[in-house]
Enzyme design. Structure first.
Site, PDB file in Angstrom:
ATOM      1  N   GLU A   1       0.801  -1.226   0.000  1.00 38.92           N
ATOM      2  CA  GLU A   1       0.000   0.000   0.000  1.00 38.92           C
ATOM      3  C   GLU A   1       0.838   1.281   0.000  1.00 38.92           C
ATOM      4  O   GLU A   1       0.335   2.347   0.367  1.00 38.92           O
ATOM      5  CB  GLU A   1      -0.980   0.004   1.184  1.00 38.92           C
ATOM      6  CG  GLU A   1      -1.978  -1.135   1.136  1.00 38.92           C
ATOM      7  CD  GLU A   1      -2.865  -1.194   2.357  1.00 38.92           C
ATOM      8  OE1 GLU A   1      -2.667  -0.387   3.295  1.00 38.92           O
ATOM      9  OE2 GLU A   1      -3.763  -2.054   2.397  1.00 38.92           O
TER      10      GLU A   1
ATOM     11  N   GLU B   1      -5.789  -8.323  -1.290  1.00 44.52           N
ATOM     12  CA  GLU B   1      -6.044  -8.070   0.140  1.00 44.52           C
ATOM     13  C   GLU B   1      -7.463  -7.538   0.272  1.00 44.52           C
ATOM     14  O   GLU B   1      -7.714  -6.353   0.119  1.00 44.52           O
ATOM     15  CB  GLU B   1      -5.037  -7.074   0.730  1.00 44.52           C
ATOM     16  CG  GLU B   1      -5.163  -6.910   2.225  1.00 44.52           C
ATOM     17  CD  GLU B   1      -4.142  -5.952   2.811  1.00 44.52           C
ATOM     18  OE1 GLU B   1      -4.383  -5.444   3.924  1.00 44.52           O
ATOM     19  OE2 GLU B   1      -3.108  -5.707   2.158  1.00 44.52           O
TER      20      GLU B   1
END
Length: 624
Positions: free
Chosen positions: A177, A216
Site C-alpha cells: 500500500e 487483500e
C-alpha cells in the site's frame, strides 16, 4: 412431442415462476483462468496467538484453514515479510535486524507456511513486506534509497525460505500500500495485484490483459454479515472485475480482540490459554468455492449477475467437470467495512440453467447450500442436500435471499468436523513466565504481543546467575515504518478488561542512557499505539524514575530518584487499585498513592524508553 426441458419451462411460466434462463456453455470459448482463494497472515501479527495453542487444537485449526476437502481448503497463503515494525495488530520480526544479521527462524510465518504446505502441497505461497528494518532506509523512512540493498534483502528471504525450510515462494510483492519506485521494479510483472473491498476493476488494468487479483480483501468482522460480504465478493470480484483470485485479510483472527480490526479473520482463535476457537461462517462460505474448483480451472464466459440480484460464476477443469457458485446476498447483510456499498436490491427468484457444450449430457449434479437467517439466527452452513436432476439439459432452482449454492459434478466436498474445543475463558488472572526455555520453538514468549519493537527469547552466555534465559528487546534503530510506531518499544499481554492488578518483572537496562517501563491499563495498541494511555512506571540508567499516564512519557504523575543503573538487575512492581497506583523497586516502596483517573482498564505491558537493547525476566501478573 415437447422435449422435457421445454415442458419444464412451460410449467414454470404457468405457475408464475417467471424463471430467468442462464446458459452454461464451454463450447463458445472460456473465460479467464481461476487462480485460487487465499488468506493473509500478517499486516500484521494477525496469527500471533495461533502458535501458542496446545495440541490437538492447533492442528485442528490448521486443518480447518488448509486441509483439502475439509474446511476453507485454501489455495493460497500470503504472509508478511517481517520488518520489525507495527503493521496493524503488532510487529513481526525481520530475518535481518541489521545488515550483518541473518536468522530464518524468527517469528511464526515460516512455521505457518510449512504447516499449510504439509496439508496442501500445491498451495501457492506469497511474501510481501509491510515494513523494513531501519538499516534498509539509511536514515530515511523509505526502502528505495539504495534499491539494490532492498532487493538483496527481499531475495535473501526467498532464498532462506528454500534453504532452511524447503519452501518455494511463488510470488513476492513490493511494499504494501505504499508508492512504488521505478528503479526498484526492474522486471515486468505478469500479475497486477489489487487491494481493497471493491468488485470492479479500473479500465486501465483490464486493458493490460494481465491477470488481476484482489490480493487483500474482506477485512471485515467475521459474523454473518462478514460472511455475506465474503460470499458476495468471491463471486463478484470476477463477475464485475475479472479478478481471478481473492485473498482475505486476514487469514485467522488470532490476536487480542481489542487490537485493530478485532475478529476480522476467516475464523477466530484468540484464546490459546483456554484452547477455545470458533469455526466462523466465512470458513464455510470459502468452502463453497475452494472444495469444488482448483487453480487452473477456467471460468465460463457466460457468468453474470442474476436478474433479481445476486450473481453466479461457473468453472470447469476442461475434463467434463462443472462447478457453479450462486450468491444472493442482500445489501444490508453483505456490507464489508470499506468502501461504502452502493444501493442494490435482491429478491427471491427462480433461475433456470441450460447446460450446453460438454455439459449437455449431464443428468445429475451435487448440491451444497448455505442460508443466513437474520431473523431466527438459525443459519444453514455448507449443507450437502439432495442431488439436482438435470432434464434435457435444464435444471431450475428457487433462490431465496442471503443464500449461497454450489452446484457441481465434484463429489469430494466435505464439511469437516472435530469435537468441540474447550469452552471460552478469559486470560488467567494469575500468570507467570520465567522465560527459562533452552530451545524455544518460536522466538517470542507466549501471549506477548509486540506493538513497537521486537521482543525475543535471549540466552546470556556469560551470566552465571539466575538470569541465563531472559526476554530481550532487540531493535536498536527505528524501522522503516508502515504505521505510526511509538518512539518507545512496547509489548502487551493479558486481558484488556483488567482494572485492578499487580505486575512485577525483573529488568536489566543495557545502555547508559536507557530506560525501561512496566505498565498496566494500557488501552491502545496497533496503529494507535502512539496514543496509548495507562499507568507507566519507568526507571532509567541515570538513577531516576517517573510515573506517566501515557506511553510518550509527557503526562507525568510522579518522578524522583531511584538509584537504578545499567548492567544491574532490578525488580519493578506496579500495583493499581481503583484510582491509585503504587510502585516498588527491589521489593521496597518507591512511590505510592499516585492518582490515576483514566483509563479504567487495559493490558499489562513491558517496554523501553527508546529503540534500545534491554532485558526482562520473571514476569508476574496478579489481577483481581
Amino acid at each position: 412431442m415437447i422435449p422435457p426441458g421445454a415442458l419444464l419451462l412451460l410449467l414454470c411460466c404457468f405457475s408464475m415462476c417467471l424463471a430467468e434462463v442462464y446458459v452454461l456453455d464451454d463450447s463458445i470459448g472460456l473465460g479467464r483462468t481461476f487462480d485460487g482463494i487465499g488468506g493473509l497472515s500478517g499486516g500484521g501479527a494477525t496469527s500471533r496467538l495461533l502458535v501458542n495453542y496446545q495440541e490437538p487444537y492447533r492442528s485442528q485449526i490448521l486443518d480447518y484453514l488448509f486441509k483439502p476437502n475439509f474446511g476453507a481448503s485454501l489455495h493460497i497463503l500470503k504472509v508478511e515479510i517481517g520488518g520489525d515494525a507495527q503493521t496493524t495488530d503488532g510487529t513481526e520480526p525481520s530475518h535481518m535486524h541489521d545488515e550483518n544479521d541473518e536468522n530464518f527462524f524468527r517469528g511464526y510465518e515460516w512455521w505457518l507456511m510449512k504447516e499449510a504446505k504439509k496439508r496442501n502441497p500445491n498451495i501457492t505461497l506469497i511474501g510481501l513486506p509491510w515494513a523494513f528494518p531501519g538499516w534498509i532506509g539509511h536514515g530515511t523512512n523509505r526502502p528505495y534509497t539504495f534499491p539494490d540493498v532492498t532487493a538483496k534483502y527481499v531475495v535473501s528471504w526467498v532464498i532462506g525460505a528454500k534453504q532452511h525450510h524447503d519452501l518455494d515462494i511463488d510470488y513476492i510483492g513490493i511494499w504494501n500500500e505504499k508508492q512504488f519506485d521505478a528503479k526498484y521494479i526492474k522486471v515486468r510483472y505478469w500479475s497486477i495485484l489489487l487491494s481493497g473491498n471493491r468488485t470492479t476493476t479500473v479500465p486501465e488494468a483490464l486493458l493490460t490483459g494481465k491477470r488481476l487479483w484482489s490480493s487483500e480483501d474482506y477485512s471485515t468482522f467475521n459474523n454473518d454479515i462478514g460472511a455475506g460480504c465474503w460470499a458476495r465478493i468471491l463471486n463478484q470480484n470476477y463477475v464485475s472485475g475479472m479478478m481471478t483470485s481473492t485473498i482475505s485479510w486476514n487469514l485467522i483472527a488470532s490476536y487480542y480482540e481489542d487490537l485493530s480490526f478485532g475478529r476480522d479473520g476467516l475464523m477466530t482463535a484468540e484464546e490459546p490459554w483456554s484452547g477455545n476457537y470458533v469455526v466462523e461462517a466465512p470458513i464455510w462460505i470459502t468452502a463453497h468455492t475452494t472444495q469444488f474448483a482448483q487453480p487452473g480451472w477456467k471460468y465460463l464466459s457466460t457468468v453474470r449477475h442474476l436478474a433479481q440480484g445476486g450473481s453466479y460464476v461457473a468453472l470447469t477443469d476442461g475434463k467434463g467437470n462443472l462447478t457453479v457458485i450462486i450468491e444472493t446476498m442482500t445489501h444490508n447483510h453483505s456490507q464489508c467495512i470499506r468502501p461504502p456499498l452502493p444501493p442494490y436490491s435482491v429478491s427471491p427468484q427462480t433461475a433456470t440453467f441450460q447446460l450446453k457444450g460438454s455439459f449437455a449430457a449431464l443428468t445429475e449434479l451435487q448440491q451444497w447450500h448455505s442460508k443466513f437467517d437474520f431473523e431466527t439466527k438459525k443459519d444453514v452452513l455448507f449443507k450437502h442436500t439432495d442431488p439436482i436432476k438435470v432434464q434435457d439439459g435444464y435444471f431450475t432452482l428457487k433462490l431465496g435471499v442471503d443464500e449461497v449454492y454450489t452446484i457441481t459434478t465434484v463429489f469430494s466436498g466435505q464439511k469437516g468436523h472435530y469435537p468441540d474445543p474447550p469452552i471460552s475463558a478469559p486470560f488467567p488472572k494469575k500468570y507467570f513466565d520465567d522465560f527459562d526455555v533452552r530451545n524455544p520453538p518460536f522466538s517470542e514468549a507466549p501471549y506477548f504481543a509486540d506493538q513497537t519493537g521486537v521482543f525475543e527469547y535471549f540466552t546470556n552466555l556469560t551470566d552465571p546467575g539466575p538470569h541465563v534465559f531472559t526476554f530481550r528487546q532487540v531493535i536498536s534503530q527505528r524501522p522503516v515504518t508502515w504505521a505510526e510506531d511509538a518512539n518507545q518499544t512496547v509489548s502487551v499481554i493479558g486481558d484488556h478488561s483488567w482494572q485492578n492488578l499487580t505486575v512485577a518483572c525483573d529488568i536489566y537496562i543495557e545502555t547508559v542512557n536507557g530506560g525501561i517501563f512496566l505498565a498496566v491499563r494500557v488501552d491502545q495498541g496497533g496503529e494507535s499505539v502512539r496514543k496509548a494511555m495507562g499507568v507507566f512506571y519507568w526507571v532509567f540508567g541515570n538513577g531516576t524514575y517517573k510515573v506517566t499516564n501515557d506511553i510518550g512519557g509527557q503526562k507525568v504523575l510522579a518522578e524522583g530518584l531511584s538509584g537504578t543503573r545499567p548492567g544491574v538487575w532490578h525488580t519493578l512492581t506496579l500495583t493499581v487499585k481503583g484510582d491509585h497506583a503504587f510502585g516498588m523497586l527491589n521489593n521496597y516502596p518507591l512511590w505510592k498513592n499516585v492518582v490515576v483517573h483514566q483509563p479504567k482498564n487495559g493490558w499489562a505491558a513491558i517496554g523501553t524508553h527508546s529503540f534500545e537493547f534491554a532485558q526482562f525476566d520473571n514476569f508476574l501478573v496478579n489481577a483481581d
